[in-house]
Motif scaffolding. Sequence first.
Motif, PDB file in Angstrom:
ATOM      1  N   GLY B  12      39.585  40.262   7.816  1.00  0.00           N
ATOM      2  CA  GLY B  12      40.909  40.583   8.358  1.00  0.00           C
ATOM      3  C   GLY B  12      40.742  41.323   9.671  1.00  0.00           C
ATOM      4  O   GLY B  12      39.706  41.226  10.330  1.00  0.00           O
ATOM      5  N   THR B  37      40.591  33.635   0.757  1.00  0.00           N
ATOM      6  CA  THR B  37      41.354  32.474   1.220  1.00  0.00           C
ATOM      7  C   THR B  37      40.536  31.665   2.230  1.00  0.00           C
ATOM      8  O   THR B  37      40.355  32.090   3.371  1.00  0.00           O
ATOM      9  N   LYS B  39      41.235  29.271   3.995  1.00  0.00           N
ATOM     10  CA  LYS B  39      41.966  28.940   5.214  1.00  0.00           C
ATOM     11  C   LYS B  39      41.764  30.001   6.299  1.00  0.00           C
ATOM     12  O   LYS B  39      41.550  29.680   7.473  1.00  0.00           O
ATOM     13  N   SER B  40      41.828  31.296   5.896  1.00  0.00           N
ATOM     14  CA  SER B  40      41.708  32.328   6.920  1.00  0.00           C
ATOM     15  C   SER B  40      40.246  32.482   7.363  1.00  0.00           C
ATOM     16  O   SER B  40      39.964  32.843   8.503  1.00  0.00           O
ATOM     17  N   ALA B  43      39.802  29.850   9.883  1.00  0.00           N
ATOM     18  CA  ALA B  43      40.423  30.279  11.146  1.00  0.00           C
ATOM     19  C   ALA B  43      39.490  31.226  11.893  1.00  0.00           C
ATOM     20  O   ALA B  43      39.310  31.114  13.116  1.00  0.00           O
ATOM     21  N   GLY B 131      45.011  40.554   9.846  1.00  0.00           N
ATOM     22  CA  GLY B 131      44.462  39.214   9.983  1.00  0.00           C
ATOM     23  C   GLY B 131      43.477  39.099  11.130  1.00  0.00           C
ATOM     24  O   GLY B 131      43.533  39.867  12.098  1.00  0.00           O
TER      25      GLY B 131
END
Lengths: 286, 286
Positions: B12, B37, B39-40, B43, B131
């Motif tokens: 994060g 997650t 997905k993150s 990213a 994030g």
Amino acid sequence: MHFGKVLIFGVGLIGASFARGLKAAKAADEIIGFGRTPKSLKAAYDLGIIDEVGINPGADVREADLILVATPVGQMPEIFQRIAPYLGAHTIVTDAGSTKGDVVEAARAAFGDKIGQFVPGHPIAGAETSGAAASRADLYQGRKVVLTPLLENAVEDIEKVKRAWELCGADVRILDAETHDRVFAAVSHLPHLLAYALVDEFARRPNADQLFDYAAAGFRDFTRIAASHPEMWRDISLANRTALLAELDRYGAALMRIRQALVNSDGEALASIYANARDARQNWSH
Amino acid sequence: MHFGKVLIFGVGLIGASFARGLKAAKAADEIIGFGRTPKSLKAAYDLGIIDEVGINPGADVREADLILVATPVGQMPEIFQRIAPYLGAHTIVTDAGSTKGDVVEAARAAFGDKIGQFVPGHPIAGAETSGAAASRADLYQGRKVVLTPLLENAVEDIEKVKRAWELCGADVRILDAETHDRVFAAVSHLPHLLAYALVDEFARRPNADQLFDYAAAGFRDFTRIAASHPEMWRDISLANRTALLAELDRYGAALMRIRQALVNSDGEALASIYANARDARQNWSH
């Protein structure tokens, strides 16, 4: 809307910004400043904020179209008493006090039969900065100004005060004085009291230096309003003490609910309170 | 100081900024991210923050020089349990938790004999943003990072963690865990609780819209931290509940003193509290 002679009692941030706003709108012929300290009046004059330093209000009050009293609320009763005997038939008086119930009471006591000439107001544009030097013509641009008119006010007088603030860029709202005082006890007076309480409590501890050393951005924003003017906030606290006490007790009860959740290690209750606050805070755009 | 393999659990704002800081200092060969997650993590990989998305921590943990656990504190016990069996002899584990007593306890339970390899830490760089996308290589520039070393830690291991944070620009301080938790209960956890309590209480009222409509700049700053992550702050509140309860009670007593001054219309007492807070707040430069 145009004003001839405008008088401002208390040429600090609020009064001086009003003067500058009217001047920028070319809405006043002459602005005269009155205040307790000749030095700061002289400074306002040197900055071109006021056209004249007022000495003896008698004649000026008689000729004034509009008088704004922008001192701390604690000084307003005396100023009202001082100007009351001289009010011209066409003179409108308004104020910039953060509380309205007490100001209206003082105005009634001072103005008597002439109370209809007093239109109470409150510009929502506080700041930790103060003094005429910090004033700006656009301080009220897009800011709210609340008027709490009296039954005795003539509609056209309310309209004149409304227009004066609108010429400064303000968004003028109407509330009754009691609602005003309850709303601002919650959204303004209570947060100030809470921030003052926290910083005062920390400052009195033996390890105050250590606490302030590790305090970071969250603390900085939370306590910014604790740098506000103590005399002004003492006056506001006392003037609005009934509503403020009610808010304080309500807040105390909310803290006790969180305390109970902590005692019970009730993570669900805590998360629910925090999430509700987060959502409300994020939806609130200022 | 140079690190070979660095693992980050929880990519994060905090974890990703640490990764970026080390990369900017060219202080790590390879940074692998783990998280709940995919997905993150993907990213963060796409942004070049991590070099690899970790799948099964076993082999990576064994080869790691440094592991940062930067998840909410509530998730740390499980992560510690998961990595404990694989720790290499040279692997150092640290964390970014806002509380230290509970994290140390969880680490002792998980790492057992290897507890000396765990150096507890807390970077003081919270924000409402979160994030990996909000991360910055300079997030820790000039910020404090508190380490709360254990008696079991080797001096050179403490030094390595200290250097890692210094490479990110941080000002590293040493405290014992109990002092850390007491200090941050006061200067960080309590203000969050107070801000959450206020906004939650307002949001539940029938006239909530009116209150938020008239709330202005003071309210905005006072409640900024009420927009923080509810799950993270639930975890912190529970993890540090003993110290937080002590702070809450102390603050409640301070509020009761102000309440009494209001009840007595004691302007002198109010002005003295407000002035003391104003002076302390103005002297505090952040």
